[in-house]
Design a protein around this motif. Structure first.
Motif, PDB file in Angstrom:
ATOM      1  N   SER A 143      20.677  66.374 131.320  1.00 25.11           N
ATOM      2  CA  SER A 143      20.179  66.002 132.659  1.00 25.11           C
ATOM      3  C   SER A 143      20.217  64.494 132.846  1.00 25.11           C
ATOM      4  N   LYS A 144      19.854  63.758 131.831  1.00 24.67           N
ATOM      5  CA  LYS A 144      19.922  62.291 131.949  1.00 24.67           C
ATOM      6  C   LYS A 144      21.363  61.834 132.162  1.00 24.67           C
ATOM      7  N   GLN A 145      22.291  62.478 131.484  1.00 24.78           N
ATOM      8  CA  GLN A 145      23.695  62.130 131.687  1.00 24.78           C
ATOM      9  C   GLN A 145      24.154  62.525 133.091  1.00 24.78           C
ATOM     10  N   ASP A 146      23.656  63.667 133.599  1.00 27.81           N
ATOM     11  CA  ASP A 146      24.034  64.107 134.950  1.00 27.81           C
ATOM     12  C   ASP A 146      23.536  63.131 136.009  1.00 27.81           C
ATOM     13  N   ILE A 147      22.359  62.524 135.809  1.00 28.23           N
ATOM     14  CA  ILE A 147      21.854  61.525 136.755  1.00 28.23           C
ATOM     15  C   ILE A 147      22.785  60.326 136.797  1.00 28.23           C
ATOM     16  N   GLU A 148      23.233  59.883 135.635  1.00 28.49           N
ATOM     17  CA  GLU A 148      24.173  58.758 135.604  1.00 28.49           C
ATOM     18  C   GLU A 148      25.472  59.130 136.312  1.00 28.49           C
ATOM     19  N   ASP A 149      25.963  60.326 136.058  1.00 27.53           N
ATOM     20  CA  ASP A 149      27.225  60.745 136.685  1.00 27.53           C
ATOM     21  C   ASP A 149      27.066  60.885 138.196  1.00 27.53           C
ATOM     22  N   ALA A 150      25.888  61.375 138.672  1.00 24.32           N
ATOM     23  CA  ALA A 150      25.658  61.543 140.117  1.00 24.32           C
ATOM     24  C   ALA A 150      25.673  60.186 140.820  1.00 24.32           C
ATOM     25  N   PHE A 151      25.089  59.174 140.202  1.00 24.65           N
ATOM     26  CA  PHE A 151      25.088  57.848 140.804  1.00 24.65           C
ATOM     27  C   PHE A 151      26.502  57.294 140.907  1.00 24.65           C
ATOM     28  N   ARG A 152      27.296  57.513 139.858  1.00 22.06           N
ATOM     29  CA  ARG A 152      28.692  57.054 139.905  1.00 22.06           C
ATOM     30  C   ARG A 152      29.457  57.783 141.029  1.00 22.06           C
ATOM     31  N   ASP A 153      29.196  59.092 141.143  1.00 18.46           N
ATOM     32  CA  ASP A 153      29.859  59.847 142.220  1.00 18.46           C
ATOM     33  C   ASP A 153      29.467  59.306 143.597  1.00 18.46           C
ATOM     34  N   PHE A 154      28.191  58.955 143.715  1.00 19.03           N
ATOM     35  CA  PHE A 154      27.711  58.398 144.986  1.00 19.03           C
ATOM     36  C   PHE A 154      28.408  57.084 145.300  1.00 19.03           C
ATOM     37  N   LEU A 155      28.554  56.219 144.305  1.00 13.86           N
ATOM     38  CA  LEU A 155      29.213  54.930 144.530  1.00 13.86           C
ATOM     39  C   LEU A 155      30.689  55.105 144.885  1.00 13.86           C
ATOM     40  N   ASN A 156      31.345  56.122 144.361  1.00 15.05           N
ATOM     41  CA  ASN A 156      32.780  56.315 144.575  1.00 15.05           C
ATOM     42  C   ASN A 156      33.096  57.189 145.807  1.00 15.05           C
TER      43      ASN A 156
ATOM     44  N   THR B   4      18.854  64.017 146.573  1.00 18.69           N
ATOM     45  CA  THR B   4      18.393  65.377 146.285  1.00 18.69           C
ATOM     46  C   THR B   4      18.826  65.812 144.882  1.00 18.69           C
ATOM     47  N   THR B   5      20.058  65.512 144.554  1.00 15.21           N
ATOM     48  CA  THR B   5      20.560  65.870 143.214  1.00 15.21           C
ATOM     49  C   THR B   5      19.747  65.190 142.119  1.00 15.21           C
ATOM     50  N   VAL B   6      19.459  63.910 142.306  1.00 21.65           N
ATOM     51  CA  VAL B   6      18.684  63.162 141.309  1.00 21.65           C
ATOM     52  C   VAL B   6      17.286  63.742 141.183  1.00 21.65           C
ATOM     53  N   ALA B   7      16.672  64.092 142.313  1.00 21.76           N
ATOM     54  CA  ALA B   7      15.324  64.648 142.265  1.00 21.76           C
ATOM     55  C   ALA B   7      15.307  65.964 141.489  1.00 21.76           C
ATOM     56  N   ASP B   8      16.317  66.804 141.717  1.00 20.60           N
ATOM     57  CA  ASP B   8      16.389  68.073 140.981  1.00 20.60           C
ATOM     58  C   ASP B   8      16.549  67.836 139.481  1.00 20.60           C
ATOM     59  N   LEU B   9      17.404  66.893 139.133  1.00 22.01           N
ATOM     60  CA  LEU B   9      17.633  66.605 137.706  1.00 22.01           C
ATOM     61  C   LEU B   9      16.388  66.026 137.042  1.00 22.01           C
ATOM     62  N   GLU B  10      15.695  65.148 137.719  1.00 20.41           N
ATOM     63  CA  GLU B  10      14.477  64.561 137.152  1.00 20.41           C
ATOM     64  C   GLU B  10      13.409  65.636 136.939  1.00 20.41           C
ATOM     65  N   LYS B  11      13.333  66.594 137.898  1.00 22.29           N
ATOM     66  CA  LYS B  11      12.382  67.688 137.723  1.00 22.29           C
ATOM     67  C   LYS B  11      12.764  68.543 136.525  1.00 22.29           C
ATOM     68  N   ALA B  12      14.081  68.754 136.348  1.00 21.16           N
ATOM     69  CA  ALA B  12      14.534  69.540 135.195  1.00 21.16           C
ATOM     70  C   ALA B  12      14.171  68.839 133.884  1.00 21.16           C
ATOM     71  N   ILE B  13      14.261  67.517 133.894  1.00 16.44           N
ATOM     72  CA  ILE B  13      13.905  66.763 132.675  1.00 16.44           C
ATOM     73  C   ILE B  13      12.423  66.904 132.382  1.00 16.44           C
ATOM     74  N   VAL B  14      11.598  66.752 133.416  1.00 18.75           N
ATOM     75  CA  VAL B  14      10.157  66.862 133.224  1.00 18.75           C
ATOM     76  C   VAL B  14       9.793  68.247 132.712  1.00 18.75           C
ATOM     77  N   ASP B  15      10.378  69.293 133.341  1.00 12.13           N
ATOM     78  CA  ASP B  15      10.089  70.654 132.899  1.00 12.13           C
ATOM     79  C   ASP B  15      10.511  70.857 131.442  1.00 12.13           C
ATOM     80  N   ALA B  16      11.696  70.342 131.087  1.00  9.43           N
ATOM     81  CA  ALA B  16      12.193  70.514 129.720  1.00  9.43           C
ATOM     82  C   ALA B  16      11.307  69.782 128.713  1.00  9.43           C
TER      83      ALA B  16
END
Length: 582
Positions: free
Chosen positions: A154-167, A277-289
């Protein structure tokens, strides 16, 4: 009358003369008739041969053992069980000399063996138990690994989502300064992927240059760079992954801009909202995990505490520790058993034992009458002293010849210098102690060396192992010229006698000899090197005697090295009594 009177006056003198004459007659007729060989000539003869001749510094020294071990320091305050040696006994390295009572040590050793066997069995049982894992524990361990992987992914997915947003929808648009001029122009195209996390903009300005295309471009903003324009080919736009392709209608003063992220596009708000929205979902997944991971780890601890096999690993470690301790105690008891035996660390002879008998028990202290003695090694050294002048001539490794003074007829021992003292032995005339190790094998030596024997020493300075040599006693000097007496001829009987005894005897006559001048090489104590004047096989006279006596021929003839006549004046002795030798 006068004659008779005189005869009467001298009758006692006449009687004495008559008695003396009778004695002489009886001696010559009886004793000499039975021992006529006493009136003979004796010649000690030698054959000119090849052999070793040495010359060097001569002195005297002592024979000492290379090693001495005080066995008494290994005395134990327990009963002596076995005595395998006595004073004067020779032992080999590894031989047991004396054994003390081992009964208590044997009991402890057997007890330790039992303890080791029990510990080894216990370890095997624990190792068998550890191979029967609990299913719930294994399932919970797998869940924990899954939660850890969810957090990492999930932490890696947050980094990838930000890169996707920038591109998202990156493009080249006219700069605000030239918006009207570039409105209808073909804009450069972008390719690649922006790999940085920094937001901003690239400003691209085209200008005329000497490049092949006639143009170059300058980049500013997020990065700074200048490169040549190549029409229709993607070139780097900075160093963060993007590339730009200029169209053929590119002109001087064109000015373009790339926004990262693309805030100028109409769909930017929607893109940003999707990213958040994607980041919020991933952060929630991290907290739950993370919550699930903490709970699972606690549940695993609880399972291991309540499981009947929860202490498998700990029990195995305990069993291993118990076995190691038992083995250590067994090893210590073995050492105690071995220490009850006094073992010779080197070959040698035992001396100085007192009251050492089986059944005796040493008491220790000054009143103890038991002395286990000293082990004197089979290897021997010779020690001697040289003055300052002579010690400067020797070095470690130099050959030394050693003759035991009391056994001069025995073979000469060779030795090698192993130690030269740097300090003088006394405050008077400086004398430096030197040690040399003898080449001595007790099993084959004709003479058994002992501590304290006196020795004649020769530190070899010159040597020739294959010299033509004669005994030093065969050399005589006439006005400083060395000469040797050569035997011209021997009868067959004389030749046999010379071969057997080295002596030729003649009665009332001499053997035919003649003198020859010789050229000398190395002049040693016992032998002299002949450089010229003699040939190998020549028979020479070493010494001779003509006597009418009943004394020992050997004593009269002086067999062995002699002084060989008068030496030239230049053969002087050196410092400290050390003189050149053989």
């Amino acid at each position: 009358m006068n004659f008779l009177k005189k005869l009467t006056n001298y009758k006692w003198h006449l009687m004495a003369v008559i008695v003396f004459a009778s004695g002489v007659y009886y001696y010559t007729q009886v004793y000499q008739a039975n021992d006529t060989e006493e009136a003979q000539s004796f010649y000690v003869v030698d054959t000119v041969e090849r052999g070793e001749v040495t010359s060097g510094i001569q002195t005297t020294g002592d024979i000492i053992a290379a090693q001495k071990l005080d066995i008494d320091v290994y005395k134990q305050l327990s009963r002596i069980d076995v005595v395998n040696v006595s004073n004067g006994s020779h032992v080999e390295a590894g031989d047991v000399l004396i054994s003390f009572d081992k009964s208590d040590a044997y009991v402890d050793t057997e007890s330790s063996k039992v303890a080791v066997a029990e510990a080894r069995l216990a370890l095997q049982e624990e190792q068998g138990n550890v191979n029967d894992p609990n299913t719930q524990i294994r399932t919970k361990e797998n869940q924990i690994e899954g939660y850890k992987k969810t957090i990492t992914d999930s932490k890696q997915d947050i980094e990838d989502a930000f890169r996707d947003f920038l591109n998202e929808d990156l493009e080249t648009v006219p700069h605000a300064d030239l918006l009207a001029a570039l409105q209808d122009r073909t804009e450069p195209t972008l390719s690649g992927r922006y790999v940085s996390d920094v937001e901003g903009q690239y400003i691209i300005e085209v200008y005329a240059s000497g490049a092949d295309s006639g143009y170059s471009y300058k980049v500013s903003g997020l990065e700074s760079m200048t490169e040549a324009v190549i029409f229709g080919k993607a070139v780097d736009l900075g160093t963060r992954g993007l590339k730009i392709t200029f169209p053929n209608d590119t002109r001087t003063n064109d000015k373009w801009v790339v926004y990262v992220p693309n805030t100028e596009i109409a769909t930017y708000s929607e893109t940003k909202q999707n990213y958040e929205t994607t980041v919020a979902d991933l952060e929630k997944a991290i907290v739950d995990a993370e919550v699930n991971l903490a709970n699972a780890e606690q549940e695993l601890v609880d399972l291991k505490q309540t499981d009947s096999s929860s202490y498998r690993d700990l029990n195995v470690e305990k069993a291993e520790t118990t076995l190691a301790e038992a083995q250590q105690r067994l090893s210590q008891n073995y050492d105690v058993v071995q220490e009850r035996d006094i073992v010779a660390p080197f070959s040698g002879t035992v001396e100085g034992m007192e009251n050492v008998v089986a059944g005796a028990t040493p008491t220790g202290g000054t009143s103890d009458t038991i002395n286990l003695g000293t082990l004197i090694s089979d290897e021997f050294l010779t020690t001697f002293s040289l003055g300052a002048t002579d010690v400067a001539k020797v070095s470690v490794g130099q050959k030394v010849k050693v003759t035991v003074t009391s056994f001069a007829e025995q073979p000469v021992f060779e030795a090698t210098i192993t130690q030269i003292s740097s300090l003088p032995e006394s405050t008077g005339v400086a004398q430096y102690e030197i040690q040399a190790k003898l080449e001595y094998d007790r099993t084959t030596a004709e003479l058994v060396l002992r501590e304290g024997m006196l020795a004649d020493i020769e530190v070899v300075e010159e040597e020739n192992a294959d010299a033509l040599r004669v005994p030093a006693s065969a050399i005589t000097y006439e006005q400083g010229v060395p000469k040797v007496t050569v035997v011209d001829k021997l009868t067959e009987e004389q030749q046999l006698e010379a071969n057997r005894m080295g002596i030729v005897r003649t009665s009332g006559a001499t053997i035919a000899t003649y003198e020859v001048e010789v050229e000398l090489g190395i002049v040693g104590q016992y032998y002299v090197e002949i450089v010229g004047g003699l040939s190998e096989g020549d028979i020479i006279v070493s010494s001779s005697l003509t006597e009418s006596t009943t004394e020992s021929v050997v004593q009269q003839a002086g067999f062995g090295p002699g002084d060989g006549g008068q030496r030239p004046a230049e053969a002087q002795t050196s410092e400290g009594g050390a003189a050149p030798s053989n």
